[in-house]
Write a protein that holds these residues in place. Structure first.
Motif, PDB file in Angstrom:
ATOM      1  N   UNK A  81      10.345  -3.638  -9.576  1.00 54.85           N
ATOM      2  CA  UNK A  81      10.941  -4.950  -8.666  1.00 54.85           C
ATOM      3  C   UNK A  81      12.400  -4.753  -8.305  1.00 54.85           C
ATOM      4  N   UNK A  82      12.819  -5.377  -7.109  1.00 54.97           N
ATOM      5  CA  UNK A  82      14.520  -5.726  -7.095  1.00 54.97           C
ATOM      6  C   UNK A  82      14.325  -4.318  -5.647  1.00 54.97           C
ATOM      7  N   UNK A  83      16.022  -4.566  -5.408  1.00 57.90           N
ATOM      8  CA  UNK A  83      16.625  -4.087  -4.235  1.00 57.90           C
ATOM      9  C   UNK A  83      16.883  -2.343  -4.818  1.00 57.90           C
ATOM     10  N   UNK A  84      16.506  -1.675  -3.956  1.00 64.44           N
ATOM     11  CA  UNK A  84      16.450  -0.181  -4.660  1.00 64.44           C
ATOM     12  C   UNK A  84      16.185   0.847  -3.436  1.00 64.44           C
ATOM     13  N   UNK A  85      16.513   2.132  -3.095  1.00 70.12           N
ATOM     14  CA  UNK A  85      16.629   3.077  -2.468  1.00 70.12           C
ATOM     15  C   UNK A  85      15.235   3.610  -2.702  1.00 70.12           C
ATOM     16  N   UNK A  86      14.573   4.407  -1.912  1.00 68.08           N
ATOM     17  CA  UNK A  86      12.915   4.386  -2.376  1.00 68.08           C
ATOM     18  C   UNK A  86      13.018   6.098  -1.322  1.00 68.08           C
ATOM     19  N   UNK A  87      12.639   7.375  -2.248  1.00 66.24           N
ATOM     20  CA  UNK A  87      12.716   8.399  -1.331  1.00 66.24           C
ATOM     21  C   UNK A  87      11.476   8.300  -0.266  1.00 66.24           C
ATOM     22  N   UNK A  88      10.915   9.506   0.516  1.00 62.67           N
ATOM     23  CA  UNK A  88       9.371   9.503   0.971  1.00 62.67           C
ATOM     24  C   UNK A  88       8.269   8.512   0.238  1.00 62.67           C
ATOM     25  N   UNK A  89       8.162   9.142  -1.069  1.00 68.80           N
ATOM     26  CA  UNK A  89       6.976   8.625  -1.671  1.00 68.80           C
ATOM     27  C   UNK A  89       6.821   7.761  -1.550  1.00 68.80           C
ATOM     28  N   UNK A  90       7.928   7.400  -3.153  1.00 68.12           N
ATOM     29  CA  UNK A  90       7.736   6.228  -3.012  1.00 68.12           C
ATOM     30  C   UNK A  90       7.952   4.887  -1.910  1.00 68.12           C
ATOM     31  N   UNK A  91       8.368   5.204  -0.890  1.00 68.66           N
ATOM     32  CA  UNK A  91       8.278   4.525   0.605  1.00 68.66           C
ATOM     33  C   UNK A  91       6.776   4.166   1.041  1.00 68.66           C
ATOM     34  N   UNK A  92       6.116   5.183   1.287  1.00 65.08           N
ATOM     35  CA  UNK A  92       5.080   4.788   1.814  1.00 65.08           C
ATOM     36  C   UNK A  92       4.147   4.464   0.534  1.00 65.08           C
ATOM     37  N   UNK A  93       4.632   4.725  -0.653  1.00 63.88           N
ATOM     38  CA  UNK A  93       3.538   3.792  -2.098  1.00 63.88           C
ATOM     39  C   UNK A  93       4.334   2.277  -1.719  1.00 63.88           C
ATOM     40  N   UNK A  94       5.202   2.563  -1.219  1.00 61.45           N
ATOM     41  CA  UNK A  94       5.356   0.403  -1.221  1.00 61.45           C
ATOM     42  C   UNK A  94       4.595   0.076   0.092  1.00 61.45           C
ATOM     43  N   UNK A  95       4.836   0.941   1.807  1.00 63.22           N
ATOM     44  CA  UNK A  95       3.863   0.101   2.289  1.00 63.22           C
ATOM     45  C   UNK A  95       2.021   0.481   2.308  1.00 63.22           C
ATOM     46  N   UNK A 145       1.279  -6.692   3.825  1.00 61.41           N
ATOM     47  CA  UNK A 145       1.691  -5.618   4.114  1.00 61.41           C
ATOM     48  C   UNK A 145       2.377  -5.837   5.308  1.00 61.41           C
ATOM     49  N   UNK A 146       2.057  -6.138   5.918  1.00 58.65           N
ATOM     50  CA  UNK A 146       3.013  -5.814   7.346  1.00 58.65           C
ATOM     51  C   UNK A 146       4.603  -5.848   7.045  1.00 58.65           C
ATOM     52  N   UNK A 147       4.788  -6.955   6.783  1.00 58.74           N
ATOM     53  CA  UNK A 147       5.851  -7.568   6.499  1.00 58.74           C
ATOM     54  C   UNK A 147       6.769  -6.712   5.832  1.00 58.74           C
ATOM     55  N   UNK A 148       6.439  -5.757   4.795  1.00 62.26           N
ATOM     56  CA  UNK A 148       6.834  -5.169   3.848  1.00 62.26           C
ATOM     57  C   UNK A 148       6.749  -3.557   5.149  1.00 62.26           C
ATOM     58  N   UNK A 149       5.796  -3.278   5.817  1.00 60.00           N
ATOM     59  CA  UNK A 149       6.078  -2.562   7.093  1.00 60.00           C
ATOM     60  C   UNK A 149       7.681  -2.784   7.544  1.00 60.00           C
ATOM     61  N   UNK A 150       7.226  -4.264   8.295  1.00 59.51           N
ATOM     62  CA  UNK A 150       8.349  -4.094   9.746  1.00 59.51           C
ATOM     63  C   UNK A 150       9.480  -3.838   8.610  1.00 59.51           C
ATOM     64  N   UNK A 151       9.932  -4.271   7.042  1.00 54.36           N
ATOM     65  CA  UNK A 151      11.446  -4.522   6.432  1.00 54.36           C
ATOM     66  C   UNK A 151      11.495  -2.783   6.521  1.00 54.36           C
TER      67      UNK A 151
END
Length: 363
Positions: free
Chosen positions: A226-240, A257-263
């Motif tokens: 949890x928290x504010x952080x910089x995600x690489x491509x793999x983890x950004x995909x996992x996030x959405x 889930x859509x809010x995560x995508x918009x963020x």
């Protein structure tokens, strides 16, 4: 004395080399920027762009009957995917907003289901950008058994002539719930998504809780603190992609889930507006060329990129209003009045407001 002289000489050579390198990088970056700016062109709207969706089931039915329009029998495959022969038969008086563009953005997994569906609009005159996310379980007025909009692309892919048929079917089904067909499209597969995020050196997002998920059958392991952080491509995909934990805990709704995508998209846009993106333009171009499907040309995409890099643009994100109904399947039922209010305020490309007569919702 000799060692001191040698050390000074070595430091001078290092500083000289560093300066030459920095000047070279700057020259290449500036040269690339000026070259790209000489190539950029604003998009050319498709031929259908001045006409909203015509719904013969409502008030405009009289318009059709009065003119004794000859309806062409649809192709059997079109009938299967519920193609309307009334597309783009409209009354006069529809005028496009100047410098206003709409884009269908969707992402799909290896199974070709479109888990991410968005309609974006860019108002170049007002420097405003809009995104309306459409739930993947949104019910559409089609003849097939599964009446969910995320089935549109794979059905069109199978019966409508490959990828282009899938895109066209998704656009046609979208227009029944938003009132118009988006001008352009951008589709991103998972691998391309990862490459795009890595090409901008990651993005900052706020992860609301520790996301944990493990599914060996999909070779998928999500573990993002949890928290504010910089995600690489793999983890950004996992996030959405995240929907719930392996044990069923920490589940989220499609709207979350859509809010995560918009963020994530908002974060990418912020990154694109920074000067540090200029040296990364060649890598972004390679990623676009090799991994992104779109009907926008490279020069048109560069025009959009230039608008965001060189001018301040405000992004507004919304969710398409629906109501959840559980039958044998879970459906999101469009809420016409609420949807029209958002559409007319954000992504409607016309100077007139769209009305219920421009929608074709399942009864």
């Amino acid at each position: 004395m000799l060692n001191i002289f040698k050390n000074k000489k070595a430091r001078f050579k290092f500083i000289k080399s560093l300066c030459i390198t920095l000047v070279s990088v700057l020259a290449v970056s500036v040269g690339t920027l000026f070259l790209l700016r000489s190539l950029v062109r604003p998009p050319v709207l498709p031929v259908h762009a001045d006409q909203p969706f015509f719904n013969p089931g409502h008030a405009m039915q009289n318009f059709l009957e009065e003119r004794a329009f000859d309806v062409v029998e649809p192709h059997p495959d079109d009938a299967l995917i519920n193609t309307s022969p009334f597309d783009f038969i409209v009354e006069e008086g529809w005028v496009r907003k100047p410098d206003f563009y709409t884009i269908l953005i969707f992402g799909y997994d290896g199974g070709l289901n479109t888990d991410t569906i968005m309609v974006a609009a860019f108002d170049a005159a007002e420097r405003q950008a809009y995104i309306v996310s459409v739930p993947r379980d949104t019910q559409v007025d089609v003849s097939r058994n599964v009446k969910k909009i995320n089935s549109a692309y794979p059905v069109g892919l199978r019966f409508g002539g490959g990828h282009d048929g899938g895109v066209d079917q998704l656009k046609r089904e979208l227009q029944t719930i938003i009132g118009f067909r988006p001008d352009f499209y951008v589709s991103v597969e998972e691998d391309a998504f990862v490459r795009i995020i890595d090409a901008v050196d990651g993005v900052y997002v706020t992860v609301p809780f520790h996301m944990r998920y493990n599914d060996p059958t999909q070779n998928l392991r999500i573990n993002i603190p949890a928290g504010h952080q910089r995600l690489d491509g793999k983890n950004a995909l996992h996030f959405v992609r995240y929907r719930m934990g392996s044990d069923g805990s920490r589940s989220i709704t499609d709207y979350q889930r859509m809010q995560h995508q918009q963020q994530l998209i908002e974060s990418v846009m912020k990154e694109m507006m920074t000067p540090r993106m200029i040296p990364r333009i060649p890598e972004l171009i390679r990623t676009y060329r090799d991994h992104v499907n779109t009907d926008l040309s490279l020069t048109e995409l560069l025009w959009f990129g230039e608008q965001f890099i060189l001018g301040e643009v405000t992004l507004h994100a919304y969710n398409y209003p629906t109501r959840t109904v559980l039958t044998t399947l879970s459906y999101e039922i469009p809420q016409a009045e609420e949807a029209l209010e958002i559409i007319n305020r954000t992504i409607n490309p016309f100077t007139r407001e769209l009305t219920r007569d421009n929608l074709q919702l399942a009864s």
